[in-house]
Design a protein around this motif. Sequence first.
Motif, PDB file in Angstrom:
ATOM      1  N   ALA A 197      56.519  -9.686  -0.654  1.00 18.56           N
ATOM      2  CA  ALA A 197      56.177 -11.004  -0.160  1.00 18.56           C
ATOM      3  C   ALA A 197      55.573 -10.936   1.041  1.00 18.56           C
ATOM      4  N   VAL A 198      54.312 -11.763   1.280  1.00 14.18           N
ATOM      5  CA  VAL A 198      53.372 -11.737   2.295  1.00 14.18           C
ATOM      6  C   VAL A 198      53.553 -13.229   2.794  1.00 14.18           C
ATOM      7  N   ASP A 199      54.168 -13.536   3.927  1.00 10.24           N
ATOM      8  CA  ASP A 199      54.044 -14.976   4.606  1.00 10.24           C
ATOM      9  C   ASP A 199      54.571 -15.760   3.506  1.00 10.24           C
ATOM     10  N   GLY A 200      55.589 -15.139   2.769  1.00 13.82           N
ATOM     11  CA  GLY A 200      56.618 -16.157   1.637  1.00 13.82           C
ATOM     12  C   GLY A 200      55.893 -16.103   0.215  1.00 13.82           C
ATOM     13  N   GLU A 201      54.676 -15.368   0.120  1.00 13.93           N
ATOM     14  CA  GLU A 201      53.976 -15.420  -1.357  1.00 13.93           C
ATOM     15  C   GLU A 201      54.221 -13.669  -1.862  1.00 13.93           C
ATOM     16  N   LYS A 202      54.889 -13.940  -3.257  1.00 11.62           N
ATOM     17  CA  LYS A 202      55.237 -12.712  -3.731  1.00 11.62           C
ATOM     18  C   LYS A 202      54.190 -12.148  -4.500  1.00 11.62           C
ATOM     19  N   ALA A 203      53.885 -10.907  -4.281  1.00  4.67           N
ATOM     20  CA  ALA A 203      52.968 -10.345  -5.169  1.00  4.67           C
ATOM     21  C   ALA A 203      53.876  -9.137  -6.019  1.00  4.67           C
ATOM     22  N   PHE A 204      53.982  -9.436  -7.389  1.00  2.75           N
ATOM     23  CA  PHE A 204      54.813  -8.381  -8.144  1.00  2.75           C
ATOM     24  C   PHE A 204      53.871  -7.355  -8.414  1.00  2.75           C
ATOM     25  N   MET A 205      54.698  -6.066  -8.292  1.00  4.30           N
ATOM     26  CA  MET A 205      53.838  -4.958  -8.280  1.00  4.30           C
ATOM     27  C   MET A 205      53.899  -3.629  -9.631  1.00  4.30           C
ATOM     28  N   ASN A 206      52.805  -3.481  -9.962  1.00  2.00           N
ATOM     29  CA  ASN A 206      52.813  -2.231 -11.016  1.00  2.00           C
ATOM     30  C   ASN A 206      52.187  -1.074 -10.639  1.00  2.00           C
ATOM     31  N   ARG A 207      52.414   0.086 -11.464  1.00  2.00           N
ATOM     32  CA  ARG A 207      51.893   1.047 -11.000  1.00  2.00           C
ATOM     33  C   ARG A 207      50.489   1.093 -10.731  1.00  2.00           C
ATOM     34  N   PHE A 208      50.185   1.792  -9.461  1.00  2.00           N
ATOM     35  CA  PHE A 208      48.659   1.893  -9.295  1.00  2.00           C
ATOM     36  C   PHE A 208      48.036   0.733  -8.512  1.00  2.00           C
ATOM     37  N   ASP A 209      49.060  -0.264  -8.482  1.00  2.00           N
ATOM     38  CA  ASP A 209      48.158  -1.660  -7.924  1.00  2.00           C
ATOM     39  C   ASP A 209      48.276  -1.123  -6.358  1.00  2.00           C
ATOM     40  N   LEU A 210      47.522  -1.907  -5.640  1.00  4.13           N
ATOM     41  CA  LEU A 210      47.280  -1.752  -4.239  1.00  4.13           C
ATOM     42  C   LEU A 210      47.673  -3.336  -3.589  1.00  4.13           C
ATOM     43  N   ILE A 211      48.610  -3.186  -2.818  1.00  8.96           N
ATOM     44  CA  ILE A 211      48.901  -4.461  -2.007  1.00  8.96           C
ATOM     45  C   ILE A 211      48.889  -4.195  -0.497  1.00  8.96           C
ATOM     46  N   LEU A 212      48.598  -5.197   0.043  1.00  8.49           N
ATOM     47  CA  LEU A 212      48.229  -5.279   1.694  1.00  8.49           C
ATOM     48  C   LEU A 212      49.122  -6.056   2.338  1.00  8.49           C
ATOM     49  N   ALA A 267      38.147 -32.822   5.818  1.00  8.36           N
ATOM     50  CA  ALA A 267      39.388 -33.305   6.162  1.00  8.36           C
ATOM     51  C   ALA A 267      40.511 -32.477   5.572  1.00  8.36           C
ATOM     52  N   ALA A 268      40.460 -31.759   4.540  1.00  8.85           N
ATOM     53  CA  ALA A 268      41.579 -31.092   4.050  1.00  8.85           C
ATOM     54  C   ALA A 268      41.534 -29.746   4.568  1.00  8.85           C
ATOM     55  N   ALA A 269      40.487 -29.151   4.997  1.00  7.57           N
ATOM     56  CA  ALA A 269      40.185 -27.680   5.531  1.00  7.57           C
ATOM     57  C   ALA A 269      41.252 -27.314   6.517  1.00  7.57           C
ATOM     58  N   ASP A 270      41.873 -26.347   6.215  1.00  2.90           N
ATOM     59  CA  ASP A 270      42.799 -25.420   7.250  1.00  2.90           C
ATOM     60  C   ASP A 270      42.310 -24.075   7.181  1.00  2.90           C
ATOM     61  N   LYS A 271      42.533 -23.547   8.348  1.00  2.00           N
ATOM     62  CA  LYS A 271      41.782 -22.107   8.313  1.00  2.00           C
ATOM     63  C   LYS A 271      42.578 -21.032   7.382  1.00  2.00           C
ATOM     64  N   ALA A 272      41.794 -20.497   6.718  1.00  2.00           N
ATOM     65  CA  ALA A 272      42.145 -19.513   5.666  1.00  2.00           C
ATOM     66  C   ALA A 272      42.276 -18.063   6.577  1.00  2.00           C
ATOM     67  N   PRO A 273      43.518 -17.256   6.087  1.00  2.00           N
ATOM     68  CA  PRO A 273      43.741 -16.140   6.935  1.00  2.00           C
ATOM     69  C   PRO A 273      42.459 -15.206   7.032  1.00  2.00           C
ATOM     70  N   ASP A 274      42.290 -14.289   8.010  1.00  2.00           N
ATOM     71  CA  ASP A 274      41.207 -13.274   8.436  1.00  2.00           C
ATOM     72  C   ASP A 274      41.270 -12.628   6.848  1.00  2.00           C
ATOM     73  N   VAL A 275      42.165 -11.976   6.326  1.00  2.27           N
ATOM     74  CA  VAL A 275      42.497 -11.394   5.306  1.00  2.27           C
ATOM     75  C   VAL A 275      43.336 -11.941   4.250  1.00  2.27           C
ATOM     76  N   PRO A 276      42.467 -12.880   3.373  1.00  4.55           N
ATOM     77  CA  PRO A 276      43.247 -13.607   2.414  1.00  4.55           C
ATOM     78  C   PRO A 276      43.914 -12.879   1.146  1.00  4.55           C
ATOM     79  N   LEU A 277      43.251 -11.959   0.594  1.00  5.25           N
ATOM     80  CA  LEU A 277      43.647 -11.384  -0.659  1.00  5.25           C
ATOM     81  C   LEU A 277      44.571 -10.101  -0.173  1.00  5.25           C
ATOM     82  N   PHE A 278      45.720  -9.969  -0.974  1.00  5.27           N
ATOM     83  CA  PHE A 278      46.576  -8.804  -0.567  1.00  5.27           C
ATOM     84  C   PHE A 278      47.054  -8.374  -1.887  1.00  5.27           C
ATOM     85  N   HIS A 279      46.484  -8.617  -3.136  1.00  6.96           N
ATOM     86  CA  HIS A 279      46.859  -7.680  -4.259  1.00  6.96           C
ATOM     87  C   HIS A 279      45.653  -7.393  -5.178  1.00  6.96           C
ATOM     88  N   TYR A 280      45.713  -6.123  -5.222  1.00  2.00           N
ATOM     89  CA  TYR A 280      44.441  -5.645  -6.116  1.00  2.00           C
ATOM     90  C   TYR A 280      45.076  -4.563  -7.376  1.00  2.00           C
TER      91      TYR A 280
END
Length: 350
Positions: free
Chosen positions: A127-142, A210-223
Amino acid sequence: MSAVLDNDRKAQLAGLYEEMQPDHLFPLWEVLAKLVVPEPQSPAMPARWSYETIRRFLLRSGDLISAEEAERRVLILENPGLPGQSAITPRLYAGLQLILPGEIAPCHRHSQSALRFVMEGEGAYTAVDGEKAFMNRFDLILTPNGRWHDHGHPGNKPMIWLDGLDIPIVRYLDAGFSDRLDQPSFPESAPPASTQMHYGRNMRPVRSMAAADKAPDVPLFHYPYAQWSEALAAVSAHDAPDPWLGHALEFLNPADGGPVMATVSVGVRLIPAGFETGLRRSTEGAVYVVVEGAGQVEVDGTAIELAAGDIVVVPSWCAARWQARQQLVLFTYSDRGVLEKLKLYKEALA
Ligand code: GTQ
């Protein structure tokens, strides 16, 4: 120092050095040749670890210490040329982490950036900042630097992944901070795979000002493996392999098109059966995982046999040649992005 000195001058200089020592002064001319070398001479050595060996020791550790007690139950792959430094190259770290069903590796954050590459099992999450990435074999997670992360395992078999971190870089830069959360897991902030949904198809969300909030510098964390293996297979079916790399693809940060994280560049390779690459040196220190296939890599003239699960390190400026007996698929991470930013990236091809 190249000049030939008579014994008298030598003795006088030795006396001079001794007298200046309490004032913390040292003559450059005695060390210059060691400091400014004609080409890199890494203290790290080429080396290989077999997955089965690491796995055996890791599972034994699992009988003796819990993930909660250990905080992270990891065996460090220590380069034989860098004893005691918890480093696989002078700039990067590698370890294999075990999480057992029902365990939680408690939530923390730190200045070090991490990648996970799943070697075995399924059903655990990061879980990155509370968002879970469920992992499978050979997945990349940051888990990019500064982000809260915890690992948990609701599945029913041991799960093992490779951790690749920039621990030595952060140590060298004296820039390390860390905190532990006062609860084991970060409260759920988004449904699992939300970030995949928003960024995982080479697109990014657009919102009214009006709705824009700053996205993190590295948004994606599951490949996921399902995506990168498909891309690599498609490319290798159509292109001629690069003579030194084979088919090579790099994972990108969709926010800026650069390496996935500032300190760690990550990619995959496919070397077709029967293919042999040219000899290549580069200033990146790189770690490779054999995802599938068999062959060998010759590093500075020494042949290292490769089988699925093996982890190999090729330090800076070692000459490497890859040979695939059966189609080799490799996962790799290195410090290339750092070297490029600092204008220190170089290659020599033969
Ligand atoms: O999972 O956060 O291998 O903080 C070393 C340090 C893993 C992690 C490591 C860490 C982690």
